[in-house]
Design a protein around this motif. Structure first.
Motif, PDB file in Angstrom:
ATOM      1  N   GLU A 120       0.846  -1.190   0.000  1.00 34.13           N
ATOM      2  CA  GLU A 120       0.000   0.000   0.000  1.00 34.13           C
ATOM      3  C   GLU A 120       0.882   1.240   0.000  1.00 34.13           C
ATOM      4  O   GLU A 120       1.775   1.371   0.831  1.00 34.13           O
ATOM      5  CB  GLU A 120      -0.906   0.012   1.224  1.00 34.13           C
ATOM      6  N   THR A 121       0.631   2.120  -0.956  1.00 30.15           N
ATOM      7  CA  THR A 121       1.321   3.398  -1.009  1.00 30.15           C
ATOM      8  C   THR A 121       0.380   4.466  -0.489  1.00 30.15           C
ATOM      9  O   THR A 121      -0.737   4.613  -0.988  1.00 30.15           O
ATOM     10  CB  THR A 121       1.783   3.728  -2.446  1.00 30.15           C
ATOM     11  N   SER A 122       0.844   5.199   0.523  1.00 30.67           N
ATOM     12  CA  SER A 122       0.077   6.304   1.107  1.00 30.67           C
ATOM     13  C   SER A 122       0.617   7.611   0.553  1.00 30.67           C
ATOM     14  O   SER A 122       1.823   7.868   0.611  1.00 30.67           O
ATOM     15  CB  SER A 122       0.209   6.300   2.628  1.00 30.67           C
TER      16      SER A 122
ATOM     17  N   LEU B  29      -7.642  10.918 -10.272  1.00 28.53           N
ATOM     18  CA  LEU B  29      -7.300   9.841  -9.349  1.00 28.53           C
ATOM     19  C   LEU B  29      -6.449   8.771 -10.015  1.00 28.53           C
ATOM     20  O   LEU B  29      -5.447   8.323  -9.447  1.00 28.53           O
ATOM     21  CB  LEU B  29      -8.570   9.225  -8.750  1.00 28.53           C
ATOM     22  N   ALA B  30      -6.804   8.355 -11.210  1.00 32.55           N
ATOM     23  CA  ALA B  30      -6.042   7.310 -11.905  1.00 32.55           C
ATOM     24  C   ALA B  30      -4.600   7.750 -12.153  1.00 32.55           C
ATOM     25  O   ALA B  30      -3.667   6.964 -12.008  1.00 32.55           O
ATOM     26  CB  ALA B  30      -6.726   6.938 -13.218  1.00 32.55           C
TER      27      ALA B  30
ATOM     28  N   GLU C  27      -2.689   7.557  -8.830  1.00 30.17           N
ATOM     29  CA  GLU C  27      -2.383   6.168  -8.481  1.00 30.17           C
ATOM     30  C   GLU C  27      -1.253   5.623  -9.348  1.00 30.17           C
ATOM     31  O   GLU C  27      -0.346   4.958  -8.849  1.00 30.17           O
ATOM     32  CB  GLU C  27      -3.635   5.300  -8.620  1.00 30.17           C
ATOM     33  N   GLU C  28      -1.298   5.904 -10.648  1.00 32.50           N
ATOM     34  CA  GLU C  28      -0.247   5.431 -11.549  1.00 32.50           C
ATOM     35  C   GLU C  28       1.102   6.049 -11.182  1.00 32.50           C
ATOM     36  O   GLU C  28       2.123   5.348 -11.104  1.00 32.50           O
ATOM     37  CB  GLU C  28      -0.601   5.762 -12.997  1.00 32.50           C
TER      38      GLU C  28
ATOM     39  N   ALA D  52       2.018   7.226  -8.302  1.00 36.59           N
ATOM     40  CA  ALA D  52       2.441   6.686  -7.007  1.00 36.59           C
ATOM     41  C   ALA D  52       3.161   5.357  -7.190  1.00 36.59           C
ATOM     42  O   ALA D  52       4.225   5.127  -6.596  1.00 36.59           O
ATOM     43  CB  ALA D  52       1.238   6.513  -6.084  1.00 36.59           C
ATOM     44  N   ARG D  53       2.606   4.490  -8.003  1.00 36.67           N
ATOM     45  CA  ARG D  53       3.220   3.169  -8.214  1.00 36.67           C
ATOM     46  C   ARG D  53       4.573   3.285  -8.932  1.00 36.67           C
ATOM     47  O   ARG D  53       5.493   2.525  -8.650  1.00 36.67           O
ATOM     48  CB  ARG D  53       2.264   2.263  -8.972  1.00 36.67           C
TER      49      ARG D  53
ATOM     50  N   GLY E  70      -2.273  -1.250  -3.522  1.00 32.52           N
ATOM     51  CA  GLY E  70      -3.255  -0.182  -3.413  1.00 32.52           C
ATOM     52  C   GLY E  70      -2.595   1.165  -3.166  1.00 32.52           C
ATOM     53  O   GLY E  70      -1.444   1.247  -2.755  1.00 32.52           O
ATOM     54  N   VAL E  71      -3.350   2.218  -3.438  1.00 30.93           N
ATOM     55  CA  VAL E  71      -2.893   3.586  -3.202  1.00 30.93           C
ATOM     56  C   VAL E  71      -3.967   4.302  -2.391  1.00 30.93           C
ATOM     57  O   VAL E  71      -5.149   4.240  -2.730  1.00 30.93           O
ATOM     58  CB  VAL E  71      -2.635   4.338  -4.530  1.00 30.93           C
TER      59      VAL E  71
ATOM     60  N   LEU F 171      -4.984   8.031  -0.521  1.00 34.27           N
ATOM     61  CA  LEU F 171      -4.720   9.465  -0.497  1.00 34.27           C
ATOM     62  C   LEU F 171      -5.131  10.058   0.842  1.00 34.27           C
ATOM     63  O   LEU F 171      -6.168   9.657   1.402  1.00 34.27           O
ATOM     64  CB  LEU F 171      -5.516  10.176  -1.597  1.00 34.27           C
TER      65      LEU F 171
END
Length: 133
Positions: free
Chosen positions: A12-14, A65-66, A69-70, A72-73, A120-121, A123
């Motif tokens: 999980e990335t916060s 949002l997408a 998330e992208e 972040a990964r 998961g990500v 926010l």
């Protein structure tokens, strides 16, 4: 009685909005990657990642949002290969280094196992408030 071995259930990335500039277009995001264990404990794998950009943050302009998330990964790795290495080698080194962090916390896992986990990500509230609905 011995305690059963803990395993990693997911990554999980916060994301945290670290800074929103006064021009209301520039912002910085910090990213922390955790391994979430099967008993819901967490092991911090990376806490030194993030990015800055000039983008829509002001009133009426929202973040996608997408895209968050992208990004972040990508930011939590694997990185682009160092000179002389392939993408596969760099990925293997990245995941192995994360498995080493887990081993230091008493959790056995391999880099290959980590690479296959759901990621998961999440926010923070300030960043979530800026997401396009």
């Amino acid at each position: 009685m011995t305690r059963p071995a803990r395993t990693v259930a997911r990554l999980e990335t916060s994301l945290t909005l670290a800074r929103a500039a006064s021009d209301r277009r520039s912002y910085s995001v910090s990213a922390r990657l955790d391994a979430v264990l099967d008993d819901d404990h967490r092991v911090v794998l990376l806490d030194d990642r993030g990015w800055s950009t000039a983008g829509p943050v002001g009133t009426g302009e929202r973040l996608d949002l997408a895209e968050l998330e992208e990004t972040a990964r990508v930011v939590v790795g694997p990185d682009e290969p160092a000179h002389g290495r392939t993408h596969e080698e760099e990925a293997r080194l990245h995941w192995s280094a994360l498995a080493d962090v887990l081993a230091g916390a008493g959790v056995a896992s391999t880099g290959a196992e980590l690479a296959r986990l759901p990621h998961g990500v999440v926010l923070d509230e300030r960043l979530l408030a800026r997401v396009r609905r």
